[in-house]
Design an enzyme around this catalytic site. Structure first.
Site, PDB file in Angstrom:
ATOM      1  N   LYS A 130       0.854  -1.193   0.000  1.00  0.00           N
ATOM      2  CA  LYS A 130       0.000   0.000   0.000  1.00  0.00           C
ATOM      3  C   LYS A 130       0.884   1.234   0.000  1.00  0.00           C
ATOM      4  O   LYS A 130       1.963   1.235   0.592  1.00  0.00           O
ATOM      5  CB  LYS A 130      -0.874   0.004   1.263  1.00  0.00           C
ATOM      6  N   GLY A 233     -23.017   5.484   1.684  1.00  0.00           N
ATOM      7  CA  GLY A 233     -22.034   5.985   0.733  1.00  0.00           C
ATOM      8  C   GLY A 233     -22.463   5.703  -0.688  1.00  0.00           C
ATOM      9  O   GLY A 233     -22.528   4.548  -1.123  1.00  0.00           O
ATOM     10  N   GLY A 235     -21.005   6.826  -3.602  1.00  0.00           N
ATOM     11  CA  GLY A 235     -19.929   7.331  -4.453  1.00  0.00           C
ATOM     12  C   GLY A 235     -19.665   6.423  -5.638  1.00  0.00           C
ATOM     13  O   GLY A 235     -20.592   5.877  -6.247  1.00  0.00           O
ATOM     14  N   VAL A 237     -18.580   3.431  -5.946  1.00  0.00           N
ATOM     15  CA  VAL A 237     -19.113   2.067  -5.844  1.00  0.00           C
ATOM     16  C   VAL A 237     -20.613   2.102  -5.546  1.00  0.00           C
ATOM     17  O   VAL A 237     -21.392   1.378  -6.163  1.00  0.00           O
ATOM     18  CB  VAL A 237     -18.379   1.263  -4.745  1.00  0.00           C
TER      19      VAL A 237
HETATM   20  P1  NAI Z   1     -16.004   7.352  -3.029  1.00  0.00           P
HETATM   21  O1  NAI Z   1     -15.167   8.324  -2.278  1.00  0.00           O
HETATM   22  O2  NAI Z   1     -16.247   7.545  -4.464  1.00  0.00           O
HETATM   23  O3  NAI Z   1     -17.437   7.219  -2.327  1.00  0.00           O
HETATM   24  C1  NAI Z   1     -17.633   7.232  -0.952  1.00  0.00           C
HETATM   25  C2  NAI Z   1     -18.892   8.020  -0.703  1.00  0.00           C
HETATM   26  O4  NAI Z   1     -19.188   7.912   0.685  1.00  0.00           O
HETATM   27  C3  NAI Z   1     -18.762   9.499  -1.033  1.00  0.00           C
HETATM   28  O5  NAI Z   1     -19.853   9.896  -1.857  1.00  0.00           O
HETATM   29  C4  NAI Z   1     -18.806  10.174   0.330  1.00  0.00           C
HETATM   30  O6  NAI Z   1     -19.412  11.453   0.290  1.00  0.00           O
HETATM   31  C5  NAI Z   1     -19.621   9.183   1.126  1.00  0.00           C
HETATM   32  N1  NAI Z   1     -19.447   9.222   2.574  1.00  0.00           N
HETATM   33  C6  NAI Z   1     -18.348   9.463   3.304  1.00  0.00           C
HETATM   34  N2  NAI Z   1     -18.628   9.374   4.620  1.00  0.00           N
HETATM   35  C7  NAI Z   1     -19.926   9.030   4.703  1.00  0.00           C
HETATM   36  C8  NAI Z   1     -20.810   8.774   5.784  1.00  0.00           C
HETATM   37  N3  NAI Z   1     -20.410   8.829   7.048  1.00  0.00           N
HETATM   38  N4  NAI Z   1     -22.076   8.456   5.500  1.00  0.00           N
HETATM   39  C9  NAI Z   1     -22.520   8.378   4.234  1.00  0.00           C
HETATM   40  N5  NAI Z   1     -21.727   8.622   3.171  1.00  0.00           N
HETATM   41  C10 NAI Z   1     -20.456   8.940   3.409  1.00  0.00           C
HETATM   42  O7  NAI Z   1     -15.331   5.923  -2.733  1.00  0.00           O
HETATM   43  P2  NAI Z   1     -15.614   4.580  -3.517  1.00  0.00           P
HETATM   44  O8  NAI Z   1     -14.615   4.405  -4.595  1.00  0.00           O
HETATM   45  O9  NAI Z   1     -17.064   4.494  -3.832  1.00  0.00           O
HETATM   46  O10 NAI Z   1     -15.250   3.491  -2.413  1.00  0.00           O
HETATM   47  C11 NAI Z   1     -16.102   3.281  -1.304  1.00  0.00           C
HETATM   48  C12 NAI Z   1     -15.403   2.366  -0.327  1.00  0.00           C
HETATM   49  O11 NAI Z   1     -15.101   1.129  -0.974  1.00  0.00           O
HETATM   50  C13 NAI Z   1     -14.070   2.904   0.187  1.00  0.00           C
HETATM   51  O12 NAI Z   1     -13.910   2.471   1.509  1.00  0.00           O
HETATM   52  C14 NAI Z   1     -13.047   2.224  -0.700  1.00  0.00           C
HETATM   53  O13 NAI Z   1     -11.800   2.094  -0.057  1.00  0.00           O
HETATM   54  C15 NAI Z   1     -13.692   0.861  -0.908  1.00  0.00           C
HETATM   55  N6  NAI Z   1     -13.282   0.196  -2.124  1.00  0.00           N
HETATM   56  C16 NAI Z   1     -13.484   0.774  -3.336  1.00  0.00           C
HETATM   57  C17 NAI Z   1     -13.113   0.116  -4.490  1.00  0.00           C
HETATM   58  C18 NAI Z   1     -13.374   0.712  -5.831  1.00  0.00           C
HETATM   59  O14 NAI Z   1     -13.274  -0.006  -6.826  1.00  0.00           O
HETATM   60  N7  NAI Z   1     -13.720   1.992  -5.911  1.00  0.00           N
HETATM   61  C19 NAI Z   1     -12.458  -1.205  -4.452  1.00  0.00           C
HETATM   62  C20 NAI Z   1     -12.337  -1.754  -3.118  1.00  0.00           C
HETATM   63  C21 NAI Z   1     -12.711  -1.052  -2.014  1.00  0.00           C
END
Ligand code: NAI
Length: 438
Positions: A130, A233, A235, A237
Protein backbone atom coordinates in the site's frame (compact mmCIF):
# COMPACT_ATOMS: atom_id res chain seq x y z
CA UNK A 1 9.57 13.93 26.48
CA UNK A 2 11.54 10.83 25.47
CA UNK A 3 12.73 10.67 21.84
CA UNK A 4 10.40 7.69 21.20
CA UNK A 5 7.28 9.57 22.28
CA UNK A 6 8.44 12.58 20.32
CA UNK A 7 8.84 10.73 17.02
CA UNK A 8 5.63 8.73 16.85
CA UNK A 9 3.50 11.50 18.33
CA UNK A 10 4.78 14.21 16.04
CA UNK A 11 2.55 15.54 13.30
CA UNK A 12 3.70 14.43 9.85
CA UNK A 13 4.68 18.06 9.09
CA UNK A 14 6.80 18.33 12.25
CA UNK A 15 8.32 14.93 11.49
CA UNK A 16 9.32 16.10 7.98
CA UNK A 17 10.94 19.18 9.52
CA UNK A 18 12.81 16.99 12.00
CA UNK A 19 13.99 14.66 9.21
CA UNK A 20 15.30 17.71 7.38
CA UNK A 21 17.13 18.89 10.51
CA UNK A 22 18.87 15.54 10.99
CA UNK A 23 19.66 15.20 7.27
CA UNK A 24 17.38 12.25 6.43
CA UNK A 25 15.54 12.39 3.10
CA UNK A 26 14.72 8.71 2.77
CA UNK A 27 14.54 5.92 5.32
CA UNK A 28 13.45 2.33 5.56
CA UNK A 29 12.23 -0.06 8.24
CA UNK A 30 12.70 -3.65 7.11
CA UNK A 31 12.09 -7.04 8.63
CA UNK A 32 15.34 -8.82 9.41
CA UNK A 33 14.91 -12.59 9.25
CA UNK A 34 18.26 -13.24 10.92
CA UNK A 35 17.52 -11.26 14.07
CA UNK A 36 13.76 -11.63 13.94
CA UNK A 37 13.49 -7.89 14.37
CA UNK A 38 12.96 -4.64 12.50
CA UNK A 39 15.98 -2.88 11.06
CA UNK A 40 15.97 0.90 10.67
CA UNK A 41 18.15 2.55 8.04
CA UNK A 42 19.17 5.24 10.54
CA UNK A 43 19.83 4.88 14.30
CA UNK A 44 17.76 8.03 14.88
CA UNK A 45 14.71 6.10 13.62
CA UNK A 46 15.12 3.22 16.05
CA UNK A 47 12.01 4.36 18.01
CA UNK A 48 9.89 3.75 14.91
CA UNK A 49 11.46 0.31 14.46
CA UNK A 50 10.42 -0.41 18.09
CA UNK A 51 6.90 0.82 17.38
CA UNK A 52 6.57 -1.65 14.51
CA UNK A 53 8.23 -4.51 16.37
CA UNK A 54 5.92 -4.09 19.37
CA UNK A 55 2.76 -3.91 17.26
CA UNK A 56 0.72 -7.09 17.61
CA UNK A 57 -1.90 -6.41 14.97
CA UNK A 58 -0.90 -4.83 11.71
CA UNK A 59 2.89 -5.00 11.46
CA UNK A 60 2.86 -8.77 11.08
CA UNK A 61 6.47 -8.94 9.80
CA UNK A 62 6.11 -6.39 7.04
CA UNK A 63 8.95 -7.08 4.65
CA UNK A 64 9.70 -3.41 4.16
CA UNK A 65 8.46 0.13 4.75
CA UNK A 66 10.09 2.78 2.55
CA UNK A 67 9.56 6.45 3.32
CA UNK A 68 10.67 9.66 1.69
CA UNK A 69 10.18 13.37 2.03
CA UNK A 70 9.56 14.17 -1.64
CA UNK A 71 12.58 16.20 -2.78
CA UNK A 72 10.65 18.89 -4.64
CA UNK A 73 7.24 19.37 -3.00
CA UNK A 74 8.19 17.94 0.41
CA UNK A 75 5.18 15.64 0.90
CA UNK A 76 5.72 12.66 3.24
CA UNK A 77 5.33 9.59 1.02
CA UNK A 78 5.65 5.91 1.83
CA UNK A 79 5.35 2.45 0.34
CA UNK A 80 4.42 -0.41 2.66
CA UNK A 81 5.35 -3.87 1.40
CA UNK A 82 3.76 -6.50 3.60
CA UNK A 83 4.31 -9.87 2.01
CA UNK A 84 5.61 -10.77 -1.45
CA UNK A 85 5.56 -14.58 -1.49
CA UNK A 86 2.85 -14.57 -4.19
CA UNK A 87 4.52 -11.75 -6.15
CA UNK A 88 5.02 -8.01 -6.07
CA UNK A 89 3.29 -6.21 -3.20
CA UNK A 90 0.29 -4.48 -4.79
CA UNK A 91 -2.29 -2.00 -3.56
CA UNK A 92 -3.39 1.60 -4.03
CA UNK A 93 -1.89 4.87 -2.83
CA UNK A 94 -3.93 6.84 -0.30
CA UNK A 95 -3.52 10.60 0.12
CA UNK A 96 -4.96 11.32 3.53
CA UNK A 97 -4.68 13.57 6.57
CA UNK A 98 -2.97 12.06 9.63
CA UNK A 99 -2.60 13.64 13.06
CA UNK A 100 0.57 11.79 13.97
CA UNK A 101 3.42 9.79 12.49
CA UNK A 102 2.05 6.77 14.32
CA UNK A 103 -1.34 7.21 12.60
CA UNK A 104 0.42 7.47 9.24
CA UNK A 105 2.45 4.31 9.81
CA UNK A 106 -0.39 2.29 11.29
CA UNK A 107 -2.72 3.09 8.42
CA UNK A 108 -0.13 1.97 5.88
CA UNK A 109 0.59 -1.25 7.79
CA UNK A 110 -3.10 -2.11 8.18
CA UNK A 111 -3.92 -1.42 4.56
CA UNK A 112 -0.92 -3.28 3.13
CA UNK A 113 -1.68 -6.36 5.23
CA UNK A 114 -5.29 -6.16 4.07
CA UNK A 115 -4.08 -6.19 0.48
CA UNK A 116 -2.06 -9.35 1.13
CA UNK A 117 -5.27 -11.05 2.18
CA UNK A 118 -7.46 -9.61 -0.56
CA UNK A 119 -5.02 -10.51 -3.33
CA UNK A 120 -4.48 -14.02 -1.98
CA UNK A 121 -8.21 -14.72 -1.69
CA UNK A 122 -8.80 -13.42 -5.20
CA UNK A 123 -6.18 -15.86 -6.48
CA UNK A 124 -4.02 -13.05 -7.88
CA UNK A 125 -0.27 -13.67 -8.14
CA UNK A 126 0.50 -10.53 -6.22
CA UNK A 127 1.49 -9.92 -2.63
CA UNK A 128 0.22 -7.10 -0.43
CA UNK A 129 1.35 -3.50 -0.41
CA UNK A 130 0.00 0.00 0.00
CA UNK A 131 1.08 3.56 -0.59
CA UNK A 132 0.34 6.37 1.85
CA UNK A 133 0.97 10.09 1.52
CA UNK A 134 0.29 12.62 4.28
CA UNK A 135 -1.83 15.64 3.47
CA UNK A 136 -0.67 18.78 5.23
CA UNK A 137 3.00 18.11 4.49
CA UNK A 138 5.08 19.86 1.83
CA UNK A 139 3.97 22.63 -0.48
CA UNK A 140 0.75 21.06 -1.77
CA UNK A 141 -2.05 23.25 -3.11
CA UNK A 142 -2.37 24.25 -6.74
CA UNK A 143 -3.01 21.73 -9.59
CA UNK A 144 0.56 21.81 -10.86
CA UNK A 145 1.94 20.97 -7.43
CA UNK A 146 -0.62 18.15 -7.18
CA UNK A 147 0.70 16.66 -10.40
CA UNK A 148 4.24 16.99 -9.08
CA UNK A 149 3.29 15.19 -5.83
CA UNK A 150 2.23 12.17 -7.83
CA UNK A 151 5.23 12.35 -10.16
CA UNK A 152 7.47 12.30 -7.12
CA UNK A 153 5.49 9.40 -5.78
CA UNK A 154 6.11 7.59 -9.09
CA UNK A 155 9.83 8.29 -8.70
CA UNK A 156 9.72 6.72 -5.24
CA UNK A 157 8.03 3.63 -6.70
CA UNK A 158 10.61 3.36 -9.49
CA UNK A 159 13.39 3.50 -6.88
CA UNK A 160 11.88 0.39 -5.24
CA UNK A 161 12.76 -1.71 -8.30
CA UNK A 162 9.37 -3.39 -8.60
CA UNK A 163 8.83 -4.86 -5.13
CA UNK A 164 5.67 -2.72 -4.95
CA UNK A 165 3.10 -1.97 -7.67
CA UNK A 166 0.85 0.97 -6.91
CA UNK A 167 -2.73 1.83 -7.90
CA UNK A 168 -5.52 4.30 -7.10
CA UNK A 169 -7.02 4.59 -3.61
CA UNK A 170 -8.89 7.09 -1.44
CA UNK A 171 -7.79 10.68 -2.11
CA UNK A 172 -6.22 9.73 -5.46
CA UNK A 173 -7.83 9.97 -8.91
CA UNK A 174 -7.23 8.31 -12.27
CA UNK A 175 -5.68 11.64 -13.42
CA UNK A 176 -3.24 11.43 -10.51
CA UNK A 177 -2.38 7.90 -11.62
CA UNK A 178 -1.43 9.26 -15.04
CA UNK A 179 1.13 11.47 -13.27
CA UNK A 180 2.45 8.43 -11.38
CA UNK A 181 2.64 6.51 -14.65
CA UNK A 182 4.75 9.27 -16.19
CA UNK A 183 7.47 8.32 -13.69
CA UNK A 184 7.15 4.58 -13.18
CA UNK A 185 6.02 1.43 -14.92
CA UNK A 186 5.09 -0.11 -11.57
CA UNK A 187 1.56 1.23 -11.48
CA UNK A 188 -1.94 0.23 -12.52
CA UNK A 189 -5.36 1.97 -12.60
CA UNK A 190 -4.11 4.47 -15.16
CA UNK A 191 -6.56 6.13 -17.58
CA UNK A 192 -7.89 4.00 -20.48
CA UNK A 193 -6.36 6.55 -22.88
CA UNK A 194 -2.94 5.43 -21.69
CA UNK A 195 -3.77 1.73 -21.90
CA UNK A 196 -5.03 1.38 -18.34
CA UNK A 197 -8.28 -0.01 -17.00
CA UNK A 198 -9.44 3.24 -15.42
CA UNK A 199 -11.94 3.35 -12.61
CA UNK A 200 -12.67 -0.15 -11.26
CA UNK A 201 -15.72 0.78 -9.20
CA UNK A 202 -18.38 -0.76 -11.45
CA UNK A 203 -16.96 -4.31 -11.23
CA UNK A 204 -16.39 -3.72 -7.52
CA UNK A 205 -20.11 -3.00 -7.11
CA UNK A 206 -20.98 -6.15 -9.07
CA UNK A 207 -18.74 -8.18 -6.80
CA UNK A 208 -20.43 -6.82 -3.68
CA UNK A 209 -23.80 -7.89 -5.13
CA UNK A 210 -22.45 -11.43 -5.55
CA UNK A 211 -21.39 -11.45 -1.90
CA UNK A 212 -24.89 -10.34 -0.89
CA UNK A 213 -26.41 -13.13 -2.97
CA UNK A 214 -24.17 -15.73 -1.34
CA UNK A 215 -25.08 -14.49 2.15
CA UNK A 216 -28.81 -14.67 1.38
CA UNK A 217 -28.47 -18.14 -0.13
CA UNK A 218 -26.48 -19.34 2.88
CA UNK A 219 -29.17 -18.13 5.27
CA UNK A 220 -31.93 -19.67 3.14
CA UNK A 221 -33.41 -16.25 2.49
CA UNK A 222 -33.74 -16.60 -1.27
CA UNK A 223 -32.56 -13.99 -3.74
CA UNK A 224 -32.25 -10.21 -3.69
CA UNK A 225 -35.68 -9.88 -5.30
CA UNK A 226 -38.10 -8.18 -2.94
CA UNK A 227 -35.45 -7.25 -0.39
CA UNK A 228 -34.58 -3.94 1.27
CA UNK A 229 -30.94 -2.82 1.24
CA UNK A 230 -29.39 0.08 3.16
CA UNK A 231 -26.30 1.54 1.48
CA UNK A 232 -23.92 3.88 3.28
CA UNK A 233 -22.03 5.98 0.73
CA UNK A 234 -23.27 6.61 -2.80
CA UNK A 235 -19.93 7.33 -4.45
CA UNK A 236 -18.01 5.48 -7.15
CA UNK A 237 -19.11 2.07 -5.84
CA UNK A 238 -22.40 2.99 -4.15
CA UNK A 239 -23.89 4.60 -7.25
CA UNK A 240 -23.52 1.67 -9.69
CA UNK A 241 -24.52 -0.63 -6.83
CA UNK A 242 -27.96 1.01 -6.92
CA UNK A 243 -28.33 0.04 -10.59
CA UNK A 244 -27.29 -3.56 -10.00
CA UNK A 245 -29.66 -3.87 -7.05
CA UNK A 246 -32.48 -2.53 -9.20
CA UNK A 247 -31.61 -5.12 -11.87
CA UNK A 248 -31.86 -7.82 -9.20
CA UNK A 249 -35.36 -6.57 -8.37
CA UNK A 250 -34.56 -5.27 -4.91
CA UNK A 251 -37.74 -3.58 -3.71
CA UNK A 252 -36.31 -0.70 -1.75
CA UNK A 253 -32.95 0.97 -1.20
CA UNK A 254 -32.22 3.51 1.49
CA UNK A 255 -28.95 5.29 0.78
CA UNK A 256 -27.01 7.84 2.75
CA UNK A 257 -24.22 10.22 1.84
CA UNK A 258 -22.61 13.28 3.37
CA UNK A 259 -22.46 15.02 0.00
CA UNK A 260 -25.69 16.94 -0.78
CA UNK A 261 -25.05 16.56 -4.53
CA UNK A 262 -25.73 12.83 -4.17
CA UNK A 263 -29.42 13.49 -3.38
CA UNK A 264 -32.30 14.05 -5.83
CA UNK A 265 -30.09 13.91 -8.94
CA UNK A 266 -29.11 10.38 -8.05
CA UNK A 267 -32.69 9.25 -7.54
CA UNK A 268 -33.47 10.46 -11.09
CA UNK A 269 -30.78 8.16 -12.50
CA UNK A 270 -32.57 5.04 -11.32
CA UNK A 271 -36.19 5.19 -12.42
CA UNK A 272 -38.10 2.17 -11.24
CA UNK A 273 -36.09 1.84 -8.04
CA UNK A 274 -37.75 2.80 -4.77
CA UNK A 275 -34.78 4.85 -3.59
CA UNK A 276 -34.63 7.13 -0.58
CA UNK A 277 -31.44 9.16 -0.25
CA UNK A 278 -30.57 10.68 3.11
CA UNK A 279 -27.97 13.40 3.31
CA UNK A 280 -26.27 13.08 6.68
CA UNK A 281 -23.52 14.73 8.70
CA UNK A 282 -20.02 13.28 8.56
CA UNK A 283 -19.81 10.54 11.20
CA UNK A 284 -23.57 9.89 11.16
CA UNK A 285 -23.88 6.10 10.95
CA UNK A 286 -27.63 5.90 11.57
CA UNK A 287 -28.14 4.25 8.17
CA UNK A 288 -26.59 1.09 9.62
CA UNK A 289 -29.47 0.82 12.10
CA UNK A 290 -32.07 0.94 9.33
CA UNK A 291 -34.50 -2.03 9.26
CA UNK A 292 -33.33 -3.87 6.14
CA UNK A 293 -32.36 -7.28 4.84
CA UNK A 294 -28.81 -6.17 4.11
CA UNK A 295 -26.66 -3.25 5.20
CA UNK A 296 -23.88 -2.29 2.78
CA UNK A 297 -21.13 -0.01 4.13
CA UNK A 298 -19.67 1.63 1.01
CA UNK A 299 -18.17 4.81 2.44
CA UNK A 300 -15.36 4.75 5.00
CA UNK A 301 -13.74 2.19 7.29
CA UNK A 302 -14.22 1.61 11.02
CA UNK A 303 -18.02 1.96 10.92
CA UNK A 304 -18.66 -1.43 12.58
CA UNK A 305 -17.88 -0.95 16.26
CA UNK A 306 -19.47 -1.26 19.72
CA UNK A 307 -21.38 1.99 19.14
CA UNK A 308 -23.02 0.86 15.88
CA UNK A 309 -23.24 -2.96 16.00
CA UNK A 310 -25.89 -3.30 18.76
CA UNK A 311 -28.24 -1.10 16.71
CA UNK A 312 -27.91 -3.05 13.45
CA UNK A 313 -31.23 -4.72 12.60
CA UNK A 314 -30.29 -6.31 9.28
CA UNK A 315 -29.18 -9.98 9.44
CA UNK A 316 -26.45 -9.39 6.83
CA UNK A 317 -23.65 -6.82 6.50
CA UNK A 318 -21.90 -6.89 3.13
CA UNK A 319 -20.32 -3.84 1.54
CA UNK A 320 -17.35 -2.45 -0.36
CA UNK A 321 -15.70 -0.23 2.24
CA UNK A 322 -12.24 -1.37 3.26
CA UNK A 323 -11.60 -2.20 6.92
CA UNK A 324 -15.19 -1.90 8.10
CA UNK A 325 -14.38 -3.33 11.54
CA UNK A 326 -12.95 -0.68 13.86
CA UNK A 327 -11.19 -3.45 15.81
CA UNK A 328 -11.01 -6.62 13.71
CA UNK A 329 -11.11 -9.16 16.56
CA UNK A 330 -13.48 -7.37 18.93
CA UNK A 331 -16.03 -6.20 16.38
CA UNK A 332 -16.07 -9.42 14.40
CA UNK A 333 -16.95 -11.28 17.60
CA UNK A 334 -19.54 -8.65 18.51
CA UNK A 335 -21.30 -9.03 15.16
CA UNK A 336 -21.48 -12.78 15.70
CA UNK A 337 -22.85 -12.26 19.23
CA UNK A 338 -25.61 -10.14 17.74
CA UNK A 339 -26.44 -12.82 15.19
CA UNK A 340 -25.32 -10.69 12.25
CA UNK A 341 -23.67 -12.39 9.28
CA UNK A 342 -20.72 -10.23 8.25
CA UNK A 343 -19.01 -10.99 4.94
CA UNK A 344 -15.58 -9.38 5.23
CA UNK A 345 -14.66 -6.59 2.84
CA UNK A 346 -11.50 -8.31 1.60
CA UNK A 347 -13.63 -11.24 0.43
CA UNK A 348 -16.25 -9.32 -1.55
CA UNK A 349 -14.58 -6.08 -2.74
CA UNK A 350 -11.81 -7.77 -4.73
CA UNK A 351 -12.89 -6.58 -8.17
CA UNK A 352 -11.03 -3.27 -7.95
CA UNK A 353 -7.69 -4.97 -7.57
CA UNK A 354 -8.64 -7.78 -9.97
CA UNK A 355 -9.28 -5.10 -12.59
CA UNK A 356 -5.86 -3.60 -11.90
CA UNK A 357 -4.09 -6.96 -11.85
CA UNK A 358 -5.47 -7.91 -15.25
CA UNK A 359 -4.46 -4.58 -16.81
CA UNK A 360 -1.04 -5.85 -17.88
CA UNK A 361 -2.50 -8.79 -19.82
CA UNK A 362 -4.58 -6.78 -22.28
CA UNK A 363 -8.31 -6.44 -22.77
CA UNK A 364 -11.17 -8.54 -24.02
CA UNK A 365 -14.71 -7.21 -24.02
CA UNK A 366 -16.60 -8.80 -22.35
CA UNK A 367 -13.70 -10.21 -20.38
CA UNK A 368 -14.09 -13.89 -19.42
CA UNK A 369 -11.51 -13.43 -16.64
CA UNK A 370 -13.56 -10.69 -15.01
CA UNK A 371 -16.75 -12.66 -15.52
CA UNK A 372 -15.22 -15.74 -13.89
CA UNK A 373 -14.80 -13.77 -10.64
CA UNK A 374 -18.40 -12.61 -10.88
CA UNK A 375 -20.03 -15.85 -12.02
CA UNK A 376 -20.92 -19.22 -10.50
CA UNK A 377 -18.70 -21.56 -12.53
CA UNK A 378 -15.26 -20.97 -10.93
CA UNK A 379 -14.88 -22.35 -7.41
CA UNK A 380 -12.92 -19.24 -6.42
CA UNK A 381 -15.51 -16.74 -7.71
CA UNK A 382 -16.78 -14.26 -5.14
CA UNK A 383 -20.07 -16.11 -4.90
CA UNK A 384 -18.62 -19.60 -4.53
CA UNK A 385 -15.80 -18.62 -2.20
CA UNK A 386 -18.27 -16.73 -0.01
CA UNK A 387 -20.50 -19.82 0.18
CA UNK A 388 -17.47 -21.96 1.03
CA UNK A 389 -16.37 -19.56 3.78
CA UNK A 390 -19.89 -19.37 5.20
CA UNK A 391 -20.26 -23.16 5.21
CA UNK A 392 -16.98 -23.57 7.07
CA UNK A 393 -18.00 -20.84 9.49
CA UNK A 394 -21.23 -22.68 10.22
CA UNK A 395 -19.51 -26.02 10.75
CA UNK A 396 -16.63 -24.72 12.90
CA UNK A 397 -18.33 -21.87 14.75
CA UNK A 398 -15.56 -19.48 13.65
CA UNK A 399 -16.76 -16.19 12.19
CA UNK A 400 -16.73 -15.82 8.37
CA UNK A 401 -14.04 -13.16 8.71
CA UNK A 402 -11.86 -15.53 10.75
CA UNK A 403 -12.34 -18.36 8.24
CA UNK A 404 -11.57 -16.03 5.32
CA UNK A 405 -8.52 -14.59 7.09
CA UNK A 406 -7.06 -18.01 7.87
CA UNK A 407 -7.54 -19.09 4.26
CA UNK A 408 -5.99 -15.84 3.02
CA UNK A 409 -3.01 -16.27 5.35
CA UNK A 410 -2.35 -19.77 4.05
CA UNK A 411 -2.64 -18.71 0.42
CA UNK A 412 -0.50 -15.61 0.94
CA UNK A 413 2.45 -17.86 1.79
CA UNK A 414 2.24 -19.74 -1.53
CA UNK A 415 5.28 -18.86 -3.60
CA UNK A 416 4.86 -17.33 -7.06
CA UNK A 417 5.14 -20.24 -9.50
CA UNK A 418 7.76 -18.49 -11.65
CA UNK A 419 9.39 -15.78 -9.55
CA UNK A 420 9.28 -17.25 -6.05
CA UNK A 421 9.89 -14.79 -3.25
CA UNK A 422 11.54 -12.22 -5.48
CA UNK A 423 10.12 -9.24 -3.58
CA UNK A 424 12.18 -10.19 -0.55
CA UNK A 425 15.27 -10.43 -2.78
CA UNK A 426 14.57 -6.97 -4.17
CA UNK A 427 14.24 -5.54 -0.66
CA UNK A 428 17.56 -7.10 0.36
CA UNK A 429 19.19 -5.59 -2.71
CA UNK A 430 17.69 -2.15 -1.91
CA UNK A 431 19.05 -2.32 1.62
CA UNK A 432 22.42 -3.66 0.49
CA UNK A 433 22.63 -1.04 -2.24
CA UNK A 434 22.11 1.88 0.15
CA UNK A 435 18.64 2.89 -1.10
CA UNK A 436 18.30 5.33 1.79
CA UNK A 437 21.42 7.22 0.73
CA UNK A 438 20.58 7.63 -2.97
P1 NAI B 1 -16.00 7.35 -3.03
O1 NAI B 1 -15.17 8.32 -2.28
O2 NAI B 1 -16.25 7.54 -4.46
O3 NAI B 1 -17.44 7.22 -2.33
C1 NAI B 1 -17.63 7.23 -0.95
C2 NAI B 1 -18.89 8.02 -0.70
O4 NAI B 1 -19.19 7.91 0.69
C3 NAI B 1 -18.76 9.50 -1.03
O5 NAI B 1 -19.85 9.90 -1.86
C4 NAI B 1 -18.81 10.17 0.33
O6 NAI B 1 -19.41 11.45 0.29
C5 NAI B 1 -19.62 9.18 1.13
N1 NAI B 1 -19.45 9.22 2.57
C6 NAI B 1 -18.35 9.46 3.30
N2 NAI B 1 -18.63 9.37 4.62
C7 NAI B 1 -19.93 9.03 4.70
C8 NAI B 1 -20.81 8.77 5.78
N3 NAI B 1 -20.41 8.83 7.05
N4 NAI B 1 -22.08 8.46 5.50
C9 NAI B 1 -22.52 8.38 4.23
N5 NAI B 1 -21.73 8.62 3.17
C10 NAI B 1 -20.46 8.94 3.41
O7 NAI B 1 -15.33 5.92 -2.73
P2 NAI B 1 -15.61 4.58 -3.52
O8 NAI B 1 -14.61 4.41 -4.59
O9 NAI B 1 -17.06 4.49 -3.83
O10 NAI B 1 -15.25 3.49 -2.41
C11 NAI B 1 -16.10 3.28 -1.30
C12 NAI B 1 -15.40 2.37 -0.33
O11 NAI B 1 -15.10 1.13 -0.97
C13 NAI B 1 -14.07 2.90 0.19
O12 NAI B 1 -13.91 2.47 1.51
C14 NAI B 1 -13.05 2.22 -0.70
O13 NAI B 1 -11.80 2.09 -0.06
C15 NAI B 1 -13.69 0.86 -0.91
N6 NAI B 1 -13.28 0.20 -2.12
C16 NAI B 1 -13.48 0.77 -3.34
C17 NAI B 1 -13.11 0.12 -4.49
C18 NAI B 1 -13.37 0.71 -5.83
O14 NAI B 1 -13.27 -0.01 -6.83
N7 NAI B 1 -13.72 1.99 -5.91
C19 NAI B 1 -12.46 -1.21 -4.45
C20 NAI B 1 -12.34 -1.75 -3.12
C21 NAI B 1 -12.71 -1.05 -2.01
Amino acid sequence: MSPQVELEDQSPAAFCAWLGDVGIRRFYLVWDDETGGVRASHPALEPLACLLRDDRRDFDRHEGVFVQVAPDIGVLQAAFVHRTCRGQGAGGVRFWRYDTVEGFLRDGLRLARGMTHKNALAGIWWGGGKGVMAQGTGRAGDPSSRRRIYEEYGELITSLQGCYVTAEDVGTSVTDMAAVFSRTRFTTCIPPGLGGSGNPSVPTARGVVRGMEAALAHLGRGTLAGKTVAVQGLGHVGEPLLGFLRDKKVTRVIGSDIDPSRGPALAALFPGLDLEVRIVERGDNSILAQPADIVAPCATGGVLNPRTIPAIQAPIVCGAANNQLEDPERDDALLQEHGILYLPDFLVNRMGIVNCADEQYGYVDPDPRIESHLGDAWDNSIYNLSLQVLAESRSTGATPARVALDLAERRSLDLHPVWGHRGAQIIRSLVGGGWDKA
